[in-house]
Design a protein around this motif. Structure first.
Motif: not given
Length: 67
Positions: A20-38
């Motif tokens: 499972s870990f080997a097949s995990k694809i990591f998405i580049q982290e967004s530099l923007e805040a999401d709505d809940l963070m806001l």
């Protein structure tokens, strides 16, 4: 359960997670805040200080909102 059975069970669990870990694809982290963070006045700098905490807390908050 004898030692061989226990070792086999542990091997199966660890192999499953390893695959499972080997097949995990990591998405580049967004530099923007999401709505809940806001809503809570958070930005990526604050969140980066303790990603596990904020990810867990915001995730649980979002889950309760959706339910």
């Amino acid at each position: 359960m004898n030692n061989n059975q226990l070792n086999n069970s542990l091997d199966i669990i660890l192999q499953k997670y390893s695959q499972s870990f080997a097949s995990k694809i990591f998405i580049q982290e967004s530099l923007e805040a999401d709505d809940l963070m806001l809503v809570f006045g958070l930005n990526q700098e604050i969140k980066a200080r303790n990603k596990q905490y904020w990810g867990r807390e915001l995730g649980m908050c979002w889950e309760r909102i959706v339910k």
